[in-house]
Design an enzyme around this catalytic site. Sequence first.
Site: not given
Length: 544
Positions: A263, A511, A514
């Site tokens: 990702s 998070d 990312h």
Amino acid sequence: MQFTGRRKSSLVGAGAGAGAGQFDPYGTSKHGASLRKGGRLPVYVAGVFFFVFVIVMYGEDIRSVTLDPIALTGPTTTLPAAVLPGGGVAPRRDVLSSTEKKGADEAVTTTTLPRRDLERPVERGELTTTTTTTETAAPVQVIRKLGGETNKKPKKEKKKKAKRQRAAKKTVAPALAGVTISTPETCDLSKGEWVFDNSSYPLYREEECSFLTSQVTCMRNGRRDDNYQKWRWQPSGCDMPRFDSKLFMERLRNKRLMFVGDSLNRNQWESMVCLVQSAVSPDKKYVTWEDQRVVFHAWEFNATVEFYWSPFLVESNSDNPKIHSIQHRIIDADSIAAHAENWRRADYLVFNTYIWWMNTLNMKLRRPAAGQNWEEHDEVVRIDAYRKVLTTWAGWVNENIDPARTSVFFMSMSPLHLSPQVWGNPDGIRCAKETMPLLNWNGPIWLGTDWDMFKVASNVSREASPRVPITFVDITTMSERRKDGHTSVHTIRQGALLTPEQQADPGTYADCIHWCLPGVPDIWNSILYTRIMSRPEAARVTAS
């Protein structure tokens, strides 16, 4: 009657005298006795002499007065326009019709043209009716009609011709294909500092890129500060050029750029799409989803920017991009063909694999003879499993990639920011509410990055593929300083935007893996752009 008779006999006598000897206009010849009978002959002779004298002395003036009106008012024939060397059109020239050409040729003047007029091609009709040339190297003599109006025409033609030649030069645009930049390969782009630059950054606006997913649109998801978008990376030993979308799309014309990995590589793919999409016409770009592959199509360039989901590069039981939240992830370290078949015809391959290795200290590797049974596996120390997987990957690259066509890159690991006490914020919670990078930091930052894995990836990229060069791109050191760039609580979880209650609990929901876009991955792509554009363009080879 007698007067008429006398005049007639005198004229006849004049004709006879002419046949007998030289004509004497003064009537003094001895043989002219018969001509003096009437007494009036010398008057006629004087008149003839006077007429001849006037014609000889003032003939040019008479012809200019009597013939010029004919030249100005007679019927004309229009020639086709002549094409100039610069692409312009010369003004049309009116010339006399064939019935009046004879009279006009009797009264002309010659004008020497400047050298620039010699470059104008002359129509065949002009040569036969209005110009004469010599066989010597002297300037061409162009015949023009007399009169005030005709004297002004050449000036108008010169101005028009010069103007059109200049306009033609302005339309010539430099070709972008094959252009390279001058950043040397020896410059280490990973060493440098972050510089705040709110005049030229961000490289694009969040609201201007419709291809961003909700996972990375931090401002739209409620983040209030945007300074994280305005930091430029300045290498220590050289300058890194600003990303030029048009130049890069010309390099990608008729080519495929593919990101392969987890990702974080998808995060970088979204960044790249936003960086290049401004160079593509609005109605000639779109995105398609095809199983494990998502593709940005730049139709007018016949180019694609793609992401292929393969978190371990080799095959695993977590390869489904929609269903991969599996408690026990198992890797088949020797099997790569099923994925690699999708990479063969790419022109630029950008690989990564890291974040999925960080959940456990040991990794589960499927046994070679297990077939389709994922339950038969062995647990291997993480660093050894990582080396084994990357060796399989590099072996495939070495055996299957044509280095004359395809360039291969491996991106180093993207760091996590989970321990704020490491960077001097003991009251912080993960990366939540961080708004500034780490500046003027000396020494390593112990964020939990596995530097042993970093070294393995660097060594395997350099050594395990001797036939095909693999460029190892170090983004780890620079990214460790960017604790402010993560999506934190301004993101989605399981497909839905975090609720206000979830955003208020960053210890659980932030998070810190990312990155917001625009942001840090744009700099990763700027490094990739610099490496690609500093090398000559590879020849496009049609796949067999």
